[in-house]
Design a protein around this motif. Structure first.
Motif, PDB file in Angstrom:
ATOM      1  N   GLU A 186      -8.022 -63.699 -15.297  1.00 23.13           N
ATOM      2  CA  GLU A 186      -7.166 -64.332 -16.300  1.00 23.13           C
ATOM      3  C   GLU A 186      -8.043 -65.282 -17.111  1.00 23.13           C
ATOM      4  O   GLU A 186      -8.537 -66.273 -16.588  1.00 23.13           O
ATOM      5  CB  GLU A 186      -6.038 -65.109 -15.634  1.00 23.13           C
ATOM      6  N   VAL A 187      -8.248 -64.983 -18.374  1.00 21.87           N
ATOM      7  CA  VAL A 187      -9.133 -65.779 -19.224  1.00 21.87           C
ATOM      8  C   VAL A 187      -8.278 -66.571 -20.206  1.00 21.87           C
ATOM      9  O   VAL A 187      -7.468 -65.998 -20.937  1.00 21.87           O
ATOM     10  CB  VAL A 187     -10.139 -64.898 -19.983  1.00 21.87           C
ATOM     11  N   LEU A 188      -8.474 -67.893 -20.223  1.00 22.62           N
ATOM     12  CA  LEU A 188      -7.655 -68.769 -21.044  1.00 22.62           C
ATOM     13  C   LEU A 188      -8.519 -69.610 -21.975  1.00 22.62           C
ATOM     14  O   LEU A 188      -9.592 -70.085 -21.591  1.00 22.62           O
ATOM     15  CB  LEU A 188      -6.834 -69.717 -20.164  1.00 22.62           C
ATOM     16  N   LEU A 189      -8.021 -69.821 -23.185  1.00 17.14           N
ATOM     17  CA  LEU A 189      -8.621 -70.776 -24.111  1.00 17.14           C
ATOM     18  C   LEU A 189      -8.083 -72.148 -23.733  1.00 17.14           C
ATOM     19  O   LEU A 189      -6.934 -72.479 -24.018  1.00 17.14           O
ATOM     20  CB  LEU A 189      -8.235 -70.427 -25.553  1.00 17.14           C
ATOM     21  N   ALA A 190      -8.899 -72.932 -23.032  1.00 13.29           N
ATOM     22  CA  ALA A 190      -8.417 -74.201 -22.486  1.00 13.29           C
ATOM     23  C   ALA A 190      -9.582 -75.126 -22.194  1.00 13.29           C
ATOM     24  O   ALA A 190     -10.660 -74.680 -21.808  1.00 13.29           O
ATOM     25  CB  ALA A 190      -7.616 -73.960 -21.196  1.00 13.29           C
ATOM     26  N   ASP A 191      -9.334 -76.422 -22.375  1.00 12.86           N
ATOM     27  CA  ASP A 191     -10.304 -77.455 -22.026  1.00 12.86           C
ATOM     28  C   ASP A 191      -9.900 -78.047 -20.684  1.00 12.86           C
ATOM     29  O   ASP A 191      -8.982 -78.861 -20.602  1.00 12.86           O
ATOM     30  CB  ASP A 191     -10.333 -78.533 -23.105  1.00 12.86           C
ATOM     31  N   ALA A 192     -10.588 -77.624 -19.637  1.00 15.12           N
ATOM     32  CA  ALA A 192     -10.237 -78.066 -18.288  1.00 15.12           C
ATOM     33  C   ALA A 192     -10.357 -79.572 -18.134  1.00 15.12           C
ATOM     34  O   ALA A 192      -9.623 -80.190 -17.367  1.00 15.12           O
ATOM     35  CB  ALA A 192     -11.120 -77.370 -17.263  1.00 15.12           C
ATOM     36  N   LEU A 193     -11.296 -80.190 -18.859  1.00 13.41           N
ATOM     37  CA  LEU A 193     -11.516 -81.627 -18.708  1.00 13.41           C
ATOM     38  C   LEU A 193     -10.468 -82.444 -19.443  1.00 13.41           C
ATOM     39  O   LEU A 193     -10.211 -83.589 -19.089  1.00 13.41           O
ATOM     40  CB  LEU A 193     -12.918 -81.997 -19.197  1.00 13.41           C
ATOM     41  N   ALA A 194      -9.845 -81.860 -20.450  1.00 14.67           N
ATOM     42  CA  ALA A 194      -8.806 -82.572 -21.185  1.00 14.67           C
ATOM     43  C   ALA A 194      -7.473 -82.520 -20.455  1.00 14.67           C
ATOM     44  O   ALA A 194      -6.604 -83.370 -20.684  1.00 14.67           O
ATOM     45  CB  ALA A 194      -8.654 -81.985 -22.588  1.00 14.67           C
ATOM     46  N   ASP A 195      -7.292 -81.542 -19.601  1.00 12.30           N
ATOM     47  CA  ASP A 195      -6.023 -81.376 -18.885  1.00 12.30           C
ATOM     48  C   ASP A 195      -6.339 -80.985 -17.447  1.00 12.30           C
ATOM     49  O   ASP A 195      -6.174 -79.842 -17.039  1.00 12.30           O
ATOM     50  CB  ASP A 195      -5.168 -80.311 -19.575  1.00 12.30           C
TER      51      ASP A 195
END
Length: 200
Positions: A93-102
Motif C-alpha cells: 500500500e503506497v501512500l502520498l503522506a508525510d509520516a513526520l507531519a502526522d
C-alpha cells in the motif's frame, strides 16, 4: 542526474531532485538485512518511511511481512514504488503522506509493528524531526530499523547496530564506490550525550 534532466525537459520548468531514482546505500543495506533475516518482518505490519522507489518496502513484502505500507511526500516516488511492487509481484500500500507531519496513532504510521527508515539523516532539519518520532514509536512497542551509511546528522550514540553491509553505490552520488552501511535500532530513551543530531 539524467532522470532529473529529462523530468525538467518534459515539464519545461525546474523540478525537485528525483531522490526516488537511486538505490541509496541506507535503503540497500536495510533491504538486504530484511531479506537475510525475514523474522524481523514476517507476519508483521510494516511501514517504510520516505520509501523512494519502494526498494525497502518490496524487500519486506518478499520477506513475508503481513502488511506493508510505503510512504513518501513525492508523487513521482509514489508512482515508482507502486510500479516496483507490481513488477516484483507483491502487494504494497503506497501512500502520498508525510509520516513526520502526522506521526500519531491515527496517522500513516498508526498500527505499525515495524518501521523501516532508509538513509534519512542526510539533513539536519529532517534529523531533528525524525529522531523524536522514532523514539516515540519504540516506546510504543514498534521495532524501528534505520539504514545509514554514516550521514552527518545521525547521532550514532543513540542507536545500537543490528547489521552492517558493504554497499556498492551509484557513481556520482557518493564519494566512494562502496560504502560500509549500518542497520541501526534507536534507543527508546536518550542516553547521556545522545539526545540530539550531530556528526560521528
Amino acid at each position: 542526474m539524467a532522470v532529473w534532466q529529462r523530468a525538467e525537459d518534459r515539464a519545461g520548468a525546474p523540478q525537485p531532485p528525483p531522490f526516488w531514482a537511486s538505490p541509496w546505500a541506507g535503503g540497500q543495506a536495510l533491504a538486504r538485512t530484511v531479506l537475510d533475516r525475514p523474522g524481523l518482518v514476517a507476519g508483521r505490519r510494516v511501514v517504510d518511511v520516505a520509501c523512494g522507489s519502494g526498494l525497502v518496502a518490496v524487500a519486506a513484502a518478499l520477506a513475508g511481512a503481513g502488511d506493508v505500507r510505503a510512504l513518501d511526500v513525492d508523487p513521482a516516488a509514489v508512482a515508482a514504488a507502486r510500479w516496483s511492487a507490481a513488477l516484483n509481484g507483491v502487494h504494497v500500500e503506497v501512500l502520498l503522506a508525510d509520516a513526520l507531519a502526522d506521526a500519531g496513532p491515527t496517522g500513516p504510521l498508526g498500527g505499525a509493528e515495524v518501521v523501516l527508515v532508509g538513509d534519512l539523516f542526510y539533513e539536519r532539519s529532517t534529523a531533528l524531526r525524525l529522531l523524536p518520532v522514532l523514539r516515540r514509536l519504540r516506546e510504543g512497542g514498534a521495532d524501528v530499523l534505520v539504514g545509514d551509511p554514516g550521514r552527518a546528522h545521525l547521532p550514532r550514540a543513540a542507536f545500537d547496530e543490528v547489521a552492517r553491509h558493504d554497499v556498492p553505490v551509484v557513481g556520482g552520488l557518493e564519494d566512494r564506490a562502496v560504502r560500509s552501511t549500518a542497520v541501526l535500532r534507536p534507543w527508546a530513551q536518550p542516553r547521556d550525550g545522545a539526545g540530539g543530531s550531530g556528526g560521528r
